[in-house]
Motif scaffolding. Structure first.
Motif, PDB file in Angstrom:
ATOM      1  N   ARG A 128     -65.405 -65.619  -4.537  1.00 46.96           N
ATOM      2  CA  ARG A 128     -66.652 -65.001  -5.012  1.00 46.96           C
ATOM      3  C   ARG A 128     -66.356 -64.264  -6.310  1.00 46.96           C
ATOM      4  O   ARG A 128     -65.481 -63.413  -6.364  1.00 46.96           O
ATOM      5  CB  ARG A 128     -67.218 -64.058  -3.957  1.00 46.96           C
ATOM      6  CG  ARG A 128     -67.754 -64.814  -2.753  1.00 46.96           C
ATOM      7  CD  ARG A 128     -68.288 -63.917  -1.643  1.00 46.96           C
ATOM      8  NE  ARG A 128     -69.070 -62.764  -2.039  1.00 46.96           N
ATOM      9  CZ  ARG A 128     -70.388 -62.793  -2.328  1.00 46.96           C
ATOM     10  NH1 ARG A 128     -71.046 -63.924  -2.259  1.00 46.96           N
ATOM     11  NH2 ARG A 128     -71.019 -61.694  -2.665  1.00 46.96           N
ATOM     12  N   TRP A 131     -70.864 -62.930 -11.850  1.00 52.93           N
ATOM     13  CA  TRP A 131     -71.264 -63.532 -13.119  1.00 52.93           C
ATOM     14  C   TRP A 131     -72.492 -62.790 -13.622  1.00 52.93           C
ATOM     15  O   TRP A 131     -73.456 -62.592 -12.892  1.00 52.93           O
ATOM     16  CB  TRP A 131     -71.620 -65.006 -12.941  1.00 52.93           C
ATOM     17  CG  TRP A 131     -70.456 -65.873 -12.630  1.00 52.93           C
ATOM     18  CD1 TRP A 131     -69.998 -66.240 -11.405  1.00 52.93           C
ATOM     19  CD2 TRP A 131     -69.570 -66.487 -13.571  1.00 52.93           C
ATOM     20  NE1 TRP A 131     -68.890 -67.039 -11.514  1.00 52.93           N
ATOM     21  CE2 TRP A 131     -68.616 -67.215 -12.844  1.00 52.93           C
ATOM     22  CE3 TRP A 131     -69.497 -66.504 -14.960  1.00 52.93           C
ATOM     23  CZ2 TRP A 131     -67.598 -67.940 -13.451  1.00 52.93           C
ATOM     24  CZ3 TRP A 131     -68.506 -67.230 -15.568  1.00 52.93           C
ATOM     25  CH2 TRP A 131     -67.560 -67.932 -14.817  1.00 52.93           C
ATOM     26  N   GLU A 138     -74.798 -61.591 -10.551  1.00 54.00           N
ATOM     27  CA  GLU A 138     -74.799 -61.974  -9.138  1.00 54.00           C
ATOM     28  C   GLU A 138     -73.424 -62.488  -8.754  1.00 54.00           C
ATOM     29  O   GLU A 138     -72.661 -62.936  -9.599  1.00 54.00           O
ATOM     30  CB  GLU A 138     -75.876 -63.025  -8.863  1.00 54.00           C
ATOM     31  CG  GLU A 138     -75.698 -64.318  -9.636  1.00 54.00           C
ATOM     32  CD  GLU A 138     -76.816 -65.312  -9.371  1.00 54.00           C
ATOM     33  OE1 GLU A 138     -77.073 -65.626  -8.195  1.00 54.00           O
ATOM     34  OE2 GLU A 138     -77.423 -65.751 -10.352  1.00 54.00           O
ATOM     35  N   TRP A 139     -73.129 -62.395  -7.469  1.00 52.66           N
ATOM     36  CA  TRP A 139     -71.884 -62.932  -6.935  1.00 52.66           C
ATOM     37  C   TRP A 139     -72.097 -64.408  -6.655  1.00 52.66           C
ATOM     38  O   TRP A 139     -73.024 -64.787  -5.952  1.00 52.66           O
ATOM     39  CB  TRP A 139     -71.479 -62.195  -5.670  1.00 52.66           C
ATOM     40  CG  TRP A 139     -71.025 -60.796  -5.944  1.00 52.66           C
ATOM     41  CD1 TRP A 139     -71.772 -59.668  -5.896  1.00 52.66           C
ATOM     42  CD2 TRP A 139     -69.725 -60.408  -6.358  1.00 52.66           C
ATOM     43  NE1 TRP A 139     -71.021 -58.579  -6.245  1.00 52.66           N
ATOM     44  CE2 TRP A 139     -69.740 -59.007  -6.536  1.00 52.66           C
ATOM     45  CE3 TRP A 139     -68.537 -61.089  -6.599  1.00 52.66           C
ATOM     46  CZ2 TRP A 139     -68.635 -58.285  -6.933  1.00 52.66           C
ATOM     47  CZ3 TRP A 139     -67.423 -60.362  -6.996  1.00 52.66           C
ATOM     48  CH2 TRP A 139     -67.478 -58.992  -7.155  1.00 52.66           C
ATOM     49  N   ILE A 140     -71.221 -65.238  -7.205  1.00 49.33           N
ATOM     50  CA  ILE A 140     -71.338 -66.682  -7.045  1.00 49.33           C
ATOM     51  C   ILE A 140     -70.004 -67.232  -6.538  1.00 49.33           C
ATOM     52  O   ILE A 140     -68.944 -66.850  -7.039  1.00 49.33           O
ATOM     53  CB  ILE A 140     -71.709 -67.364  -8.382  1.00 49.33           C
ATOM     54  CG1 ILE A 140     -73.073 -66.857  -8.866  1.00 49.33           C
ATOM     55  CG2 ILE A 140     -71.716 -68.880  -8.242  1.00 49.33           C
ATOM     56  CD1 ILE A 140     -73.464 -67.362 -10.236  1.00 49.33           C
ATOM     57  N   GLU A 141     -70.077 -68.112  -5.565  1.00 47.55           N
ATOM     58  CA  GLU A 141     -68.881 -68.785  -5.070  1.00 47.55           C
ATOM     59  C   GLU A 141     -68.403 -69.727  -6.178  1.00 47.55           C
ATOM     60  O   GLU A 141     -69.122 -70.622  -6.601  1.00 47.55           O
ATOM     61  CB  GLU A 141     -69.198 -69.563  -3.793  1.00 47.55           C
ATOM     62  CG  GLU A 141     -68.001 -69.966  -2.988  1.00 47.55           C
ATOM     63  CD  GLU A 141     -67.291 -68.780  -2.338  1.00 47.55           C
ATOM     64  OE1 GLU A 141     -66.096 -68.922  -2.088  1.00 47.55           O
ATOM     65  OE2 GLU A 141     -67.917 -67.737  -2.095  1.00 47.55           O
ATOM     66  N   SER A 142     -67.181 -69.496  -6.710  1.00 45.53           N
ATOM     67  CA  SER A 142     -66.683 -70.240  -7.872  1.00 45.53           C
ATOM     68  C   SER A 142     -65.386 -70.963  -7.542  1.00 45.53           C
ATOM     69  O   SER A 142     -64.561 -70.467  -6.769  1.00 45.53           O
ATOM     70  CB  SER A 142     -66.445 -69.284  -9.038  1.00 45.53           C
ATOM     71  OG  SER A 142     -67.636 -68.604  -9.372  1.00 45.53           O
TER      72      SER A 142
END
Length: 152
Positions: A128, A131, A138-142
């Motif tokens: 996580r 970005w 927001e928190w994004i699974e990367s």
């Protein structure tokens, strides 16, 4: 605008060279030349540099024009206006000596073959990551990639 700053820069460059040589850096040394400039009657000085290539090939009068132009441009960018009909003063002079290490080498990157999809590199894991998107984030699974797996 005083034009003898190039002589002072040269003297400071020699000091920096001697110091870096005492640390074992004799070759692969570069320099950045700064003037701390301000408008007469103001308290705010801006540290200004000109590109090294321009500095080396320019006469003192050409350098004065380059520094003055860079100062006015940065002053306008930071404060939104220019103080016309004001002298520009040099508050101080600085030279930054940079020793470049010969130890690090660029990491080799494998080459894509014709028809390869550049997005086909395997990712090692996901994490996580926060970005920023516009005014919010927001928190994004990367996906996390290893440099050895990437191709260009």
């Amino acid at each position: 605008f005083v034009e003898n700053f190039k002589l002072r820069h040269s003297a400071l460059k020699v000091k920096a060279q001697d110091y870096l040589a005492s640390l074992g850096y004799i070759s692969s040394v570069s320099f950045i030349y700064y003037l701390n400039l301000r408008y007469d009657g103001t308290d705010t000085a801006l540290m200004i540099q000109v590109p090294a290539a321009e500095y080396e090939k320019s006469s003192p009068s050409e350098l004065s024009a380059l520094y003055l132009k860079a100062f006015i441009t940065q002053y306008k960018r930071e404060f939104g206006f220019e103080l016309k009909n004001r002298n520009v003063l040099i508050d101080d002079i600085r030279v930054k000596g940079i020793a470049h290490s010969q130890i690090l080498e660029p990491a080799p990157i494998a080459t894509l073959k014709p028809g390869d999809d550049p997005r086909s590199a395997p990712y090692r894991k996901t994490s996580r990551v926060f970005w920023e998107t516009g005014q919010h984030g927001e928190w994004i699974e990367s996906k996390i990639y290893h440099l050895d797996d990437l191709k260009a």
